[in-house]
Design an enzyme around this catalytic site. Structure first.
Site, short mmCIF file in Angstrom:
data_model
loop_
_atom_site.label_atom_id
_atom_site.label_comp_id
_atom_site.label_asym_id
_atom_site.label_seq_id
_atom_site.Cartn_x
_atom_site.Cartn_y
_atom_site.Cartn_z
CB SER A 178 -8.35 3.51 2.56
OG SER A 178 -7.51 2.92 3.55
CB SER B 77 -8.68 0.62 5.35
OG SER B 77 -9.49 1.76 5.19
CE LYS C 271 -3.98 1.93 2.52
NZ LYS C 271 -4.93 1.74 3.64
#
Ligand code: GLN
Length: 489
Positions: A154, A178, A79
């Site tokens: 997210s 997330s 990420k």
């Protein structure tokens, strides 16, 4: 070999150890898939082929000398919230579009030291604020199960890249859901550990008392391998802890006989999609057949989680994001007239709407006239929510419930209504407020879209959570499906 992307991490390990595949071949295979498929999914912000191939070469040398450990030579994507030394790190924001960190986060460092190969940096909601990956400066990510739908957020890039088999596994972060929510929407296993298990050093801060890194993978077994390599007390993060139970892979094969699983009946009311309710009930029955004891429980304070979280998270965010001032690093507006103009225009031009909304809410909640009414009250409610879980865990070993109220929704469906978007997190936020570990695992489909079941445990129960998910996955096939478009060679 053309089905490399269908192999589990353990299978990749076998091929590497038996010298049937080299790390370079595996890495090239994934890089080619990213090249071929990612223009339609948009899961990567930055691909790092040179770095990956160089790491793969080193891994192959270690393997040739029989010095490999469990993850040596296996690719992963991160990420884009983890700072990577010399590799652009954007956090999904225009603010950091030009940011190349001069240091490495502990998470990515540990995984590189374990021999993993960095394929690149994954798309995400801006500063991890969102539930659909639509707040990213780099455009929305598309769900590989249906390109018109969001992958969740997210960590949307993390989930979409693994679901489309562009990366065998990915890191994510979870402040309010997330990791678990995108894992649920993409048919994957996603684990958020106990707060403090994984170092936050070098992980760009959203809400520091809630943020925790974890893994998005195809199975509990894969997740255990990677999480085990991430978890450690880190002197650079004063909130990180020495975890009392780090041998996750060794405990996967325990049986679930006699384990008590609590089911919060109030989570199955009319807000929950009917197909999801059925799929979760079926997963509960499967575990019951394996010997678990099922008990209804109440978690009534969960109804206050959204209000509580959306005071605390924006408050911490408003403080954390004050460092982006246009001076030290990141975006700077053109031709500022004075210092105040520099601050104002740099932040106005480089933050997106959702980030601004959070800064406004957080600054308001922390301001002297409102602090007691909002921030302090939210902290008090947070303690009650935590106590509610601790009370429940006096009667049950784990809790099982839905991860999300609905399956993946359409792109654009909720972007105009932040409150509707916030409802997406109704089953995940309380876990972060309480600092507990939880995972989401695939438990079925509704109209060809994956459904996730959430398992929540007491502090430090990661091994048990992954063990139960693994036992479930030994008996079921839900986690084995690949969207048809991305299963081919
Ligand atoms: N959807 C939640 C939010 O927007 C959680 C985000 C997260 O876990 N990073 O704040």
């Amino acid at each position: 070999m053309s089905d490399i992307h269908q192999l589990s991490l353990a299978q990749l390990r076998n091929k590497l150890d038996q010298k049937k595949l080299s790390s370079t071949e595996i890495t090239q295979h994934f890089l080619e898939r990213i090249e071929r498929h990612d223009s339609e999914i948009n899961s990567f912000i930055t691909v790092s082929p040179e770095l990956a191939l160089q790491q793969a070469k080193q891994a192959d040398e270690l393997i040739a000398r029989n010095e490999a450990s469990a993850l040596t030579g296996i690719p992963i994507a991160h990420k884009d919230i983890f700072c990577t030394d010399g590799l652009r790190t954007t956090c999904g924001s225009k603010m950091l579009d030009n940011f190349v960190p001069p240091y490495e986060s502990t998470v990515t460092q540990r995984l590189a030291e374990a021999g993993m190969i960095t394929l690149g940096k994954l798309n995400m909601d801006e500063f991890a604020m969102g539930s659909s990956n639509e707040t990213s400066y780099y455009g929305p990510v598309r769900n590989p199960w249906d390109l018109n739908r969001t992958p969740g957020g997210s960590s949307g890039g993390s989930a979409a890249s693994v679901a489309a088999r562009l990366a065998p596994v990915a890191t994510g972060t979870d402040t309010g859901g997330s990791i678990r929510q995108p894992a649920a929407h993409c048919g994957l296993t996603g684990i958020k550990p106990t707060y403090g298990t994984v170092s936050r050093w070098g992980m760009i801060a959203f809400a520091s008392s809630l943020d925790q890194a974890g893994v998005i993978s195809h199975s509990a077994e894969d997740a255990a391998l990677v999480l085990q390599a991430m978890m450690a007390r880190d002197p650079k993060d004063s909130t990180s802890i020495t975890h009392p139970n780090t041998q996750l892979t060794q405990q996967l094969t325990r049986d679930v006989k006699g384990l008590t699983i609590g089911v919060p009946e109030s989570f199955f009311d009319t807000s929950l999609n009917a197909d999801i309710a059925l799929a979760i009930r079926a997963a509960i029955t499967e575990l019951e057949q394996q010997g678990a004891i099922i008990k209804p429980i109440s978690l009534d304070l969960n109804q206050h989680a959204i209000a509580c979280y959306y005071v605390i998270a924006p408050s911490e965010a408003s403080a954390n994001l004050s460092r982006f001032d246009g001076l030290r690093y990141g975006y700077r507006c053109a031709n500022p007239t004075d210092l105040s103009d520099l601050y104002t225009r740099s932040r106005t031009e480089a933050f997106g709407d959702e980030v601004k909304r959070r800064i406004l809410v957080g600054t308001y909640a922390l301001s002297s006239g409102y602090y007691d009414a909002y921030y302090k009250k939210a902290q008090q409610v947070r303690r009650l929510i935590r106590d509610d879980f601790y009370r429940a865990f006096q009667d049950v070993d784990l809790i099982m419930c839905p991860t999300t109220p609905s399956t993946a929704f359409n792109l654009g469906e909720k972007t105009d209504d932040p409150q509707l978007m916030y409802l997406e997190d109704m089953y995940t936020l309380a876990i972060n407020l309480a600092g507990l570990p939880a995972l989401s695992m695939p438990c079925g489909f509704s109209q060809n879209l994956p459904i996730g079941a959430q398992l929540i445990g007491p502090t430090f129960s990661e091994a048990r959570l992954l063990n139960v998910a693994h036992q479930y996955q030994q008996a079921t096939e839900h986690h084995k499906h690949t969207p048809s478009k991305y299963s081919e060679a």
